[in-house]
Design a protein around this motif. Structure first.
Motif, mmCIF file in Angstrom:
data_model
loop_
_atom_site.group_PDB
_atom_site.id
_atom_site.type_symbol
_atom_site.label_atom_id
_atom_site.label_comp_id
_atom_site.label_asym_id
_atom_site.label_seq_id
_atom_site.Cartn_x
_atom_site.Cartn_y
_atom_site.Cartn_z
ATOM 1 N N ILE A 28 0.938 -1.202 0.191
ATOM 2 C CA ILE A 28 0.017 -0.019 -0.254
ATOM 3 C C ILE A 28 0.896 1.302 -0.044
ATOM 4 O O ILE A 28 1.632 1.464 1.046
ATOM 5 C CB ILE A 28 -0.900 0.024 1.298
ATOM 6 N N ASN A 29 0.458 2.121 -0.861
ATOM 7 C CA ASN A 29 1.543 3.345 -1.027
ATOM 8 C C ASN A 29 0.465 4.631 -1.286
ATOM 9 O O ASN A 29 -0.422 4.374 -2.199
ATOM 10 C CB ASN A 29 2.427 3.102 -2.377
ATOM 11 N N LEU A 30 0.467 5.558 -0.252
ATOM 12 C CA LEU A 30 -0.129 6.603 -0.476
ATOM 13 C C LEU A 30 0.269 7.804 0.463
ATOM 14 O O LEU A 30 0.907 7.773 1.150
ATOM 15 C CB LEU A 30 -1.699 6.306 0.261
ATOM 16 N N LYS A 31 0.196 9.056 -0.498
ATOM 17 C CA LYS A 31 0.838 10.294 0.100
ATOM 18 C C LYS A 31 -0.558 11.198 0.252
ATOM 19 O O LYS A 31 -1.268 11.435 -0.813
ATOM 20 C CB LYS A 31 1.831 10.879 -0.882
ATOM 21 N N SER A 44 -16.418 -5.256 1.462
ATOM 22 C CA SER A 44 -16.166 -5.716 2.633
ATOM 23 C C SER A 44 -15.061 -6.678 2.821
ATOM 24 O O SER A 44 -15.002 -7.745 1.875
ATOM 25 C CB SER A 44 -17.516 -6.302 3.105
ATOM 26 N N GLY A 45 -14.204 -6.623 3.807
ATOM 27 C CA GLY A 45 -13.340 -7.603 3.921
ATOM 28 C C GLY A 45 -11.955 -7.443 3.337
ATOM 29 O O GLY A 45 -10.882 -8.138 3.297
ATOM 30 N N CYS A 46 -11.898 -6.273 2.502
ATOM 31 C CA CYS A 46 -10.683 -6.012 1.509
ATOM 32 C C CYS A 46 -9.484 -5.346 2.497
ATOM 33 O O CYS A 46 -8.345 -5.717 1.972
ATOM 34 C CB CYS A 46 -10.884 -5.192 0.586
ATOM 35 N N GLY A 47 -9.499 -4.574 3.519
ATOM 36 C CA GLY A 47 -8.646 -4.379 4.387
ATOM 37 C C GLY A 47 -8.575 -2.852 4.505
ATOM 38 O O GLY A 47 -7.593 -2.349 5.109
ATOM 39 N N ILE A 210 -10.660 10.014 -3.595
ATOM 40 C CA ILE A 210 -11.037 8.639 -3.285
ATOM 41 C C ILE A 210 -10.074 7.500 -3.542
ATOM 42 O O ILE A 210 -9.702 7.276 -4.696
ATOM 43 C CB ILE A 210 -12.684 8.064 -3.932
ATOM 44 N N VAL A 211 -9.644 6.842 -2.448
ATOM 45 C CA VAL A 211 -8.751 5.820 -2.679
ATOM 46 C C VAL A 211 -9.586 4.263 -2.624
ATOM 47 O O VAL A 211 -10.165 4.128 -1.775
ATOM 48 C CB VAL A 211 -7.837 5.677 -1.627
ATOM 49 N N MET A 212 -9.380 3.605 -3.806
ATOM 50 C CA MET A 212 -10.428 2.352 -4.017
ATOM 51 C C MET A 212 -9.436 1.222 -4.098
ATOM 52 O O MET A 212 -8.447 1.216 -4.569
ATOM 53 C CB MET A 212 -11.024 2.552 -5.595
ATOM 54 N N MET A 213 -9.744 0.417 -3.335
ATOM 55 C CA MET A 213 -8.915 -0.686 -2.884
ATOM 56 C C MET A 213 -9.390 -1.919 -3.548
ATOM 57 O O MET A 213 -10.797 -2.289 -3.708
ATOM 58 C CB MET A 213 -8.930 -1.184 -1.338
ATOM 59 N N THR A 220 -4.598 -4.197 -2.183
ATOM 60 C CA THR A 220 -3.650 -2.915 -2.485
ATOM 61 C C THR A 220 -4.671 -1.903 -2.930
ATOM 62 O O THR A 220 -5.896 -1.803 -3.178
ATOM 63 C CB THR A 220 -2.584 -3.445 -3.375
ATOM 64 N N VAL A 221 -3.948 -0.615 -3.239
ATOM 65 C CA VAL A 221 -4.724 0.526 -3.894
ATOM 66 C C VAL A 221 -4.853 0.176 -5.385
ATOM 67 O O VAL A 221 -3.909 -0.047 -5.923
ATOM 68 C CB VAL A 221 -3.649 1.788 -3.481
ATOM 69 N N GLY A 222 -6.163 0.290 -5.548
ATOM 70 C CA GLY A 222 -6.510 0.056 -7.067
ATOM 71 C C GLY A 222 -6.554 1.195 -7.961
ATOM 72 O O GLY A 222 -5.529 1.359 -8.802
ATOM 73 N N GLU A 223 -7.347 2.076 -7.521
ATOM 74 C CA GLU A 223 -7.275 3.215 -8.631
ATOM 75 C C GLU A 223 -7.346 4.342 -7.471
ATOM 76 O O GLU A 223 -8.059 4.308 -6.500
ATOM 77 C CB GLU A 223 -8.402 3.398 -9.325
ATOM 78 N N ILE A 224 -7.021 5.727 -7.827
ATOM 79 C CA ILE A 224 -7.305 7.052 -7.059
ATOM 80 C C ILE A 224 -8.056 7.806 -7.800
ATOM 81 O O ILE A 224 -7.516 8.202 -8.868
ATOM 82 C CB ILE A 224 -6.076 7.309 -6.345
#
Ligand SMILES: Nc1ncnc2c1ncn2[C@@H]1O[C@H](COP(=O)(O)OP(=O)(O)OP(=O)(O)O)[C@@H](O)[C@H]1O
Ligand SMILES: [Mg+2]
Length: 288
Positions: A28-31, A44-47, A210-213, A220-224
């Motif tokens: 997971i990478n996010l600034k 649900s349950g993705c983290g 919106i950070v979509m997992m 992980t991060v799919g799209e932002i």
């Protein structure tokens, strides 16, 4: 030294289970900028809660880590206040006392008694709960409890407000009212917010991004999606706004086409399940 306010870098987590380690999160990478409002959305349950708990310092990443203003996060701290879905108030304390407990912990020695009292009252007034200072949690509604939970978090003057489905258990009207209050408060105070939600409209209305997992395991991060809508935002005006509806559509497409839950479709339609998992792989590739 890091230039970001809040930075998650290469965060993985493995939970020990009787069947061996379970990898919940993968890279997971996010600034996040100061004052930014981020929503985390995903099935649900993705983290999502796991990510939030790592930022809160309640869980430790197995690999990678979190920096807040250049300092490593490895335990809970008052600069990262958490609002849980089930408004975790202490039932034997009044509304006022629930907030007071947090304020005493954070400001002991820095505020005198009168200042503390004013500060507690001020934060409860922000969420329009100053009329019920001496009620106990079982004497107020779910929405009111949630508001006290938010006041308690705000009263700690956190740099980062972490909210795990804060409005999930509320009826639609109360929810809309609290969303509006949260937008106003955040515009005033400029806190950085990370909020988990299952509600696409809520995410678009409130967020800067919106950070979509992706689905777990090893989520992980799919799209932002950056939400470039002017503020203040008005839910009624936005209902007919093409840009708003475009963002909404983007999030819905990610959730219900690209990250379709494989369990839901595997039995009914194997072809759909296959394209669903291909999409998951693609989403991961985009991040890599
Ligand atoms: N302490 C733990 N031990 C083992 N597995 C865990 C632990 N905590 C979470 N998990 C697993 O990690 C995954 C992510 O859980 P998490 O609670 O973060 O999901 P979520 O996205 O918040 O879900 P929901 O939307 O239902 O709240 C799940 O598969 C969960 O079972
Ligand atoms: Mg959760």
């Amino acid at each position: 030294m890091s230039e970001s306010h809040l930075e998650l870098t290469g965060v993985d987590i493995e939970f020990p289970t009787p069947k061996g380690p379970f990898q919940a999160l993968d890279d997971i990478n996010l600034k996040v900028d100061e004052g930014e409002f981020i929503s985390l959305i995903g099935h649900s349950g993705c983290g999502k809660s796991t990510v939030l708990n790592i930022v809160a310092g309640l869980h430790q990443a197995t690999r990678g880590g979190v920096l807040l203003d250049g300092r490593e996060v490895n335990q809970p701290g008052p600069e990262r206040a958490v609002v849980f879905q089930n408004h975790s108030l202490l039932p034997w304390l009044t509304v006022y006392q629930n907030v007071e407990l947090a304020v005493k912990k954070v400001f002991k020695g820095r505020m005198n008694r009168a200042e503390m009292r004013d500060w507690i009252n001020h934060n409860l007034a922000l969420v329009h709960m100053d009329h019920a200072l001496h009620k106990r949690p079982d004497e107020i509604s779910g929405g009111m409890k949630q508001r006290v939970g938010i006041a308690r978090a705000l009263a700690m003057q956190p740099k980062v407000l972490l909210m795990d489905e804060p409005f999930g258990a509320l009826d639609a009207l109360t929810r809309a009212h609290l969303q509006d209050s949260l937008m106003e408060i955040q515009a005033d105070l400029g806190n950085t917010v990370i909020m988990i939600t299952h509600d696409v409209d809520e995410a678009v209305l409130l967020s800067d991004r919106i950070v979509m997992m992706t689905n777990g395991p090893a989520a992980t991060v799919g799209e932002i999606v950056p939400i470039d809508l002017p503020r203040p935002r008005n839910r009624l005006a936005l209902a007919d706004d093409p840009a708003y509806n475009h963002y909404r559509h983007e999030v819905l497409t990610f959730l219900y086409e690209k990250q379709k839950k494989v369990e839901e479709i595997a039995g009914a339609n194997p072809a759909a399940a296959k394209s669903g998992s291909e999409a998951t792989t693609k989403a991961k590739e985009r991040v890599a």
